[in-house]
Motif scaffolding. Structure first.
Motif, PDB file in Angstrom:
ATOM      1  N   TRP B 345       0.884  -1.176   0.000  1.00 12.15           N
ATOM      2  CA  TRP B 345       0.000   0.000   0.000  1.00 12.15           C
ATOM      3  C   TRP B 345       0.911   1.211   0.000  1.00 12.15           C
ATOM      4  O   TRP B 345       1.615   1.458   0.976  1.00 12.15           O
ATOM      5  N   THR B 346       0.957   1.922  -1.113  1.00 11.17           N
ATOM      6  CA  THR B 346       1.972   2.978  -1.228  1.00 11.17           C
ATOM      7  C   THR B 346       1.343   4.343  -1.515  1.00 11.17           C
ATOM      8  O   THR B 346       0.194   4.432  -1.971  1.00 11.17           O
ATOM      9  N   ASP B 347       2.125   5.366  -1.254  1.00 10.62           N
ATOM     10  CA  ASP B 347       1.706   6.708  -1.655  1.00 10.62           C
ATOM     11  C   ASP B 347       2.452   7.135  -2.919  1.00 10.62           C
ATOM     12  O   ASP B 347       2.577   8.313  -3.203  1.00 10.62           O
ATOM     13  N   THR B 348       2.943   6.157  -3.671  1.00  8.58           N
ATOM     14  CA  THR B 348       3.647   6.453  -4.924  1.00  8.58           C
ATOM     15  C   THR B 348       2.714   6.204  -6.104  1.00  8.58           C
ATOM     16  O   THR B 348       1.571   5.799  -5.919  1.00  8.58           O
ATOM     17  N   MET B 349       3.241   6.410  -7.299  1.00 11.48           N
ATOM     18  CA  MET B 349       2.425   6.161  -8.492  1.00 11.48           C
ATOM     19  C   MET B 349       2.303   4.663  -8.799  1.00 11.48           C
ATOM     20  O   MET B 349       1.808   4.284  -9.861  1.00 11.48           O
ATOM     21  N   ALA B 350       2.730   3.813  -7.869  1.00 11.90           N
ATOM     22  CA  ALA B 350       2.407   2.393  -7.985  1.00 11.90           C
ATOM     23  C   ALA B 350       1.072   2.115  -7.306  1.00 11.90           C
ATOM     24  O   ALA B 350       0.506   1.037  -7.459  1.00 11.90           O
TER      25      ALA B 350
END
Lengths: 480, 479
Positions: B345-350
């Protein structure tokens, strides 16, 4: 307004004092400046020049590989049509000053405007001649409006019944907030029904995607302010020779190596007294103050730490943005001379508004066509792969007027919605947003100051951008 | 108003319409091939409506813009395990879906063992945080009470704790209209600040584009409906071989084959019936039309008799959920090399990376899906499909170097860019529930509306089926 000018003079004095101090400081690393400006569009460049003129050490970072932001001239097409900011009104004082200062020649293009109205009305698959319109079954208007072509009622109503009258700056005065309702509701109050609104507003929609999602207060401001431009000097609309992008280009050039391109900002962090911008390529720029001109629709994808709270944070998340995509076409032969139709087409389909561009030697020479897909039409065009969209545009025009068959070539295509640095074109104030955001939108957030056309109050478009850059620079000067 | 009486009355309508239909069928035989009903859209709602009508002996033709049936039920055939890019699982209360699967003898699989939480780690502000360490992470800015919850579980837990509705149907009851506010206001009222809300709601957002854009009433409904589904039976099911087998089977049972590539541009009507006009020039004439087109696309359909004001406004303004998926095949089990688990669970564009387990057994990871939602979806949609795939893989590789060179992206699916969807599902904004929900499904002349956006008592695939059933009853009753 008066108080602002007075305070500005005070500011400039302060700024000179600041400049003397700044000059005494040692040289900084390339990634460090007193003030960092994000965005080399008109607002960012204006802020940068104002600050530099006051002796402040500035740096500009720009996500694109060019200056100008939403001013984009297509110099590979005859006549250099604009994909972004178009005409410069007589009241665009800051724009005209900047053009003069940076030695960009302006020309008056007002005599070319009539060509824009050389167009046929197309509803569904049917071309409806002007003489047949009044009694046509598809004419939804009533009373005297029945005689008007569909693009006439909006500007007419907004001139004759504009609730702001000539006092366009009243749009941000709380006494006007009762008008911060949808355009659809305002039209209904003028006696138009839904079918009339659909044609008079939602078709080739200039502001928003439909009359339901734009504030009547914003539209009243747009028209009142636009009429003011014409009052200042009738029949005067200027454009830079060679394309308006010459203006930001010259402004950027004058800043030299202070403008860094291909720096897509992904985060803005405040650390103690410093603020830093983190770019997608990993580079970090630090400064004491930051001026952020990123349009809100794009700023949503930038992490700001600490977070922008309250109504301003909500504005960043929710303000509307104009959907706009353009297809630029060049005609190999003047097909419009063969079918007896006017060169332009105003359609109610995804094709949108096909406008003849009169940028040849004479005001009647058609140098290219710009197809404006706006609102939902732009969104639908953006759902097509670009190659398919181009084919679609040509096929639609050829279907409507067979004389164009084989005569048109796509020379330019620009979707502002899929441009990651703007995510749309101009800011749209939705119903209720003027009263909720107008006093909040441009407030400094710690060491971060905001500019860009969405933060302008007294002007719109390119002049609004300039106004906002000037204001942000003044705020910064006042605070250092 | 309650659901039971609604179902009773609609059964009566259905019975009445059988009689009417039988009478109709006789007079009809003498006429040319005029249709009784044309259904626009071969998704679940349209197919359900068509089958119901056909069962009543009514002559119905389904037309579809795409070259396939299923609409937003769309498994990716070119991926191992055929993961779903749209409608995923059936909850315990999906009665209409289960009935239909029974009717067509479609075997179902228990999905729960496959859907166990595969996110063991968070990636926030450049740091990996194992879920077990989250409670004590300096990045955990949530109030003490909520520190132990994974950030993606906070909103649902709050709706559950403070549930305002007593049953799912309350959401469209005007008595609850005062809760039709932004969820943001609700979270503030519960003591959360903007930064906390941003963390648990806006990061990998599950509904809308921000906490300001989603109605609390919609979220409360979503929560209580979900609870109701699990209360009926605590199961999650999916069709073995892919959920598309359901719309495929439904379409296969239609006497009049679905007509594909029929892109509708206009609907004309008078008191005798309607004409549906397609881009290819085809015109379908019928006494009744059932239109299942999602609202973002319905904006392009021209009605010669204007829709009522509120219905028109809903079509113009209700936002749809921006959602884009990037589906990837792992060449090796790289997550065993860095010990972080396959999902993230990321806050990146992944975005939110989930591991799919769609092999014959419940454990083998067949593919990974990066879910990009809200602003992330908008951002990736700005890139070409190829660049979008590359971006997601390079983000994953940046965040976890063990993945370097180990991922191949096979498929990208944007629902916003889909010219027949325009988004994943309807998101009712603050104030839109009370204004629109009881209006969007109302008939307009001889046009009836269906599609998940017109489902009142159910959401998702079951909502689509409910709406198709309701529209069929309306149409049959008025023939």
């Amino acid at each position: 307004m008066r108080t602002r000018f007075i305070s500005r003079r005070g500011l400039l004095q302060t700024a000179t004092a600041v400049a003397a101090v700044a000059g005494a400081r040692p040289l900084r690393a390339a990634t460090q400046a007193d003030v960092l400006i994000i965005g080399a569009g008109l607002s960012g460049l204006r802020a940068a020049h104002d600050l530099q003129d006051a002796g402040v050490n500035v740096q500009v970072i720009e996500g694109r590989n060019r200056a100008g932001g939403r001013v984009l001239s297509l110099t590979n097409i005859p006549g250099n049509p604009e994909a972004g900011g178009n005409g410069i009104g007589a009241g665009y004082g800051r724009m005209i000053d900047s053009a003069q200062r940076f030695k960009v020649e302006l020309q008056n293009i007002a005599d070319r405007a009539p060509m824009i109205f050389q167009r046929e009305l197309v509803l569904g698959n049917e071309i409806i001649k002007e003489k047949d319109w009044e009694n046509h079954p598809k004419n939804p208007f009533k009373g005297p409006m029945k005689k008007m072509m569909p693009w006439v009622p909006l500007p007419l109503l907004m001139t004759q019944k504009n609730p702001l009258g000539k006092n366009y700056e009243d749009w941000y005065d709380p006494k006007s907030f009762g008008l911060d309702i949808s355009m659809a509701d305002w039209f209904r109050a003028q006696g138009l029904d839904d079918a009339a609104i659909q044609l008079a507003y939602n078709t080739n929609c200039d502001h928003g995607s439909s009359a339901d999602d734009v504030s009547a207060l914003m539209v009243a401001f747009v028209y009142s302010w636009g009429n003011m431009q014409r009052d200042i000097e009738p029949r005067a609309t200027y454009a830079a020779v060679g394309g308006n992008q010459a203006i930001p280009n010259a402004m950027a050039k004058a800043l030299g190596d202070k403008v860094h391109y291909n720096k897509a900002v992904v985060g803005i962090r405040t650390e103690g007294n410093m603020v830093e911008a983190v770019c997608a390529d990993g580079s970090v720029y630090k400064a004491k103050k930051l001026v952020c001109s990123v349009p809100f629709a794009a700023l949503r994808n930038v992490k700001i730490d600490p977070i922008v709270p309250g109504a301003q944070g909500k504005a960043i998340r929710t303000m509307g943005v104009q959907s706009l995509t353009q297809t630029h076409l060049v005609a190999k032969k003047p097909f419009w001379e063969n079918d007896g139709l006017k060169p332009g087409l105003w359609t109610d389909g995804v094709l949108g508004n096909v406008m003849a561009q009169p940028f040849g030697k004479n005001p009647t020479d058609i140098s290219s066509f710009t197809v404006w897909h706006r609102g939902f039409a732009a969104q639908q065009i953006d759902r097509m792969p670009e190659a398919d969209a181009k084919k679609f545009v040509i096929a639609e025009i050829e279907r409507l007027r067979p004389s164009a068959k084989g005569k048109l070539e796509v020379k330019g295509f620009k979707s502002w919605g899929t441009d990651p640095f703007s995510c749309g074109d101009w800011a749209i104030w939705q119903p209720g947003q003027v009263k909720e955001f107008i006093t909040e939108i441009a407030k400094p957030h710690g060491n971060i100051h905001f500019c860009g056309e969405h933060t302008a109050r007294s002007n719109r478009g390119m002049e609004g951008a300039m106004e906002s850059g000037e204001r942000a620079a003044q705020e910064v000067l006042q605070s250092i | 108003m309650d659901r039971r009486s609604f179902i009773q009355s609609s059964a009566a309508v259905a019975a009445a319409s059988v009689v009417a239909a039988a009478a109709n069928a006789q007079t009809k035989a003498n006429k040319a091939k005029a249709l009784d009903v044309v259904v626009i859209g071969a998704g679940l709602s349209g197919l359900r409506a068509a089958l119901d009508l056909q069962d009543l002996g009514i002559n119905v033709q389904v037309i579809e813009g795409r070259d396939r049936v299923g609409g937003r039920v769309f498994p990716l055939q070119d991926m191992p395990g055929k993961p779903e890019a749209g409608g995923n699982t059936f909850g315990g209360g999906y009665g209409r879906i289960f009935d239909m699967c029974d009717r067509f003898k479609l075997p179902l699989r228990d999905y729960i063992p496959r859907s166990r939480l595969n996110v063991t780690g968070l990636y926030l502000q450049g740091q990996h945080i194992a879920l077990k360490d989250w409670a004590n992470s300096p990045l955990n800015i949530l109030p003490e009470k909520w520190k132990k919850a994974p950030p993606f579980g906070v909103a649902d837990a709050l709706y559950h704790e403070y549930q305002l509705l007593t049953n799912p149907d309350d959401w469209y009851d005007p008595a609850f209209a005062k809760h039709d506010i932004a969820v943001h206001e609700f979270f503030k009222e519960k003591g959360f600040n903007d930064a906390q809300i941003d963390l648990f709601f806006n990061t990998n957002i599950a509904y809308g584009t921000s906490s300001h854009d989603v109605s609390l009433l919609m979220m409360m409904y979503q929560e209580i409906w979900f609870q109701t589904m699990s209360a009926v039976a605590p199961v999650l099911k999916a069709v073995i071989g892919g959920n598309h087998m359901l719309p495929d089977a439904m379409a296969g049972a239609l006497k009049n084959e679905v007509h594909f590539n029929k892109n509708v541009t206009g609907i004309r009507q008078d008191k005798n019936g309607a004409e549906v006009v397609c881009t290819d020039g085809t015109v379908y004439k019928a006494k009744r039309v059932i239109c299942t087109i999602p609202m973002p696309i319905l904006r392009y359909v021209k009605f010669d008799s204007p829709l009522p004001e509120i219905q028109h406004e809903a079509i113009q303004t209700v936002p749809y959920f921006p959602m884009t998926q990037v589906h990837m095949v792992p060449k090796t089990e790289f997550w065993k090399d860095d010990g972080q688990g396959p999902g993230m669970w990321t806050d990146t564009m992944a975005g939110w990376v989930m591991a799919n387990r769609f092999a014959d057994d419940d454990n083998t990871i067949t593919s990974l899906t990066a879910w990009l939602r809200g602003g992330m979806s908008t951002r990736i949609d700005q890139l070409s499909p190829e660049d979008g795939k590359k971006m997601v893989i390079s983000e994953i590789e940046r965040v976890r170097p063990a993945a370097k060179g180990k991922l191949e992206s096979v498929h990208i699916k944007s629902w916003v860019r889909d010219p027949f969807a325009g988004g994943d599902y309807a998101i009712w904004g603050p104030g839109q529930v009370k204004r629109f929900v009881n209006e969007v499904g109302k008939p307009h002349g001889c046009v009836h509306f269906a599609g998940e956006h017109t489902g009142l008592s159910n959401r998702g695939m079951e909502g689509a089926m409910e709406s198709g059933e309701r529209a069929a009853q309306e149409a049959a009753g008025s023939l």
